[in-house]
Design a protein around this motif. Sequence first.
Motif: not given
Length: 256
Positions: A100-102, A113-118
């Motif tokens: 869902e997130t991907l 910075g929206a999530f880890t790895g962004a």
Amino acid sequence: VHRQRQELVKRERLLADRARELDTLRERVNRHARSKRFVLASAAMRDVLELAARVAPLDTTVLVNGESGTGKEFVVRMIHEQSARAKGPLVSVNCAALTETLLESELFGHVRGAFTGAVRDKAGLFEVATDGTLFLDEVGEMAPSLQAKLLRALQEREIRRVGGERTIKVNARLVAATNKDLRDAVEAGAFREDLYFRLGAFIITVPPLRERREDIPALAQEFMRRAATRFKKDVRAISPEAMTTLLNYPWPGNVR
């Protein structure tokens, strides 16, 4: 009598116009199928491709139903290539292949910075498909929270990247496909009814191979020819016994 004669002449002209329209449509279908080496023998598949040719110029959302392996992606590609958006991109994503997130990030993009790895801003597929077509395969697998965001994107024609605050106008035609009966999913509460009606502005159902067995001999010949070329074998025919076996098989995987 004069009025009846006028009505008869008018009706004959309408029928003649309709016949010319069908001839033109069928020629478009045949020309496209030949150019893509698509095997077309059954009346059922001809009807499907004629529907695709009719809806292609209308720029509305389309929902393509059918079991896996029936040729839904070819129908979608035909809709795109015969539309006014043909010079734009055809961008595809399989909704069942991503979490869902991907999938949310793929469709709508994200900001740094929206999530880890962004680590940087990323445009979503709605933006990438601008002036073209966005194809959502297996749309019935989409999570409910994403269904709501997809509905808003279709209604407002704008998106917001994950973690972002500003809205972005988008101009992509949406075509979706599913091997599920979304009406059953709606009744079960697994799919939003409003999204179903938004996606299903025009519905095309691709029949399974077992319901269009006229296609089997032509498909068998085509795949035999391709295999003979690939493996450098001098095989030119299929025996009657082998063809009978092929015709009687239920083909759970359909054309694939």
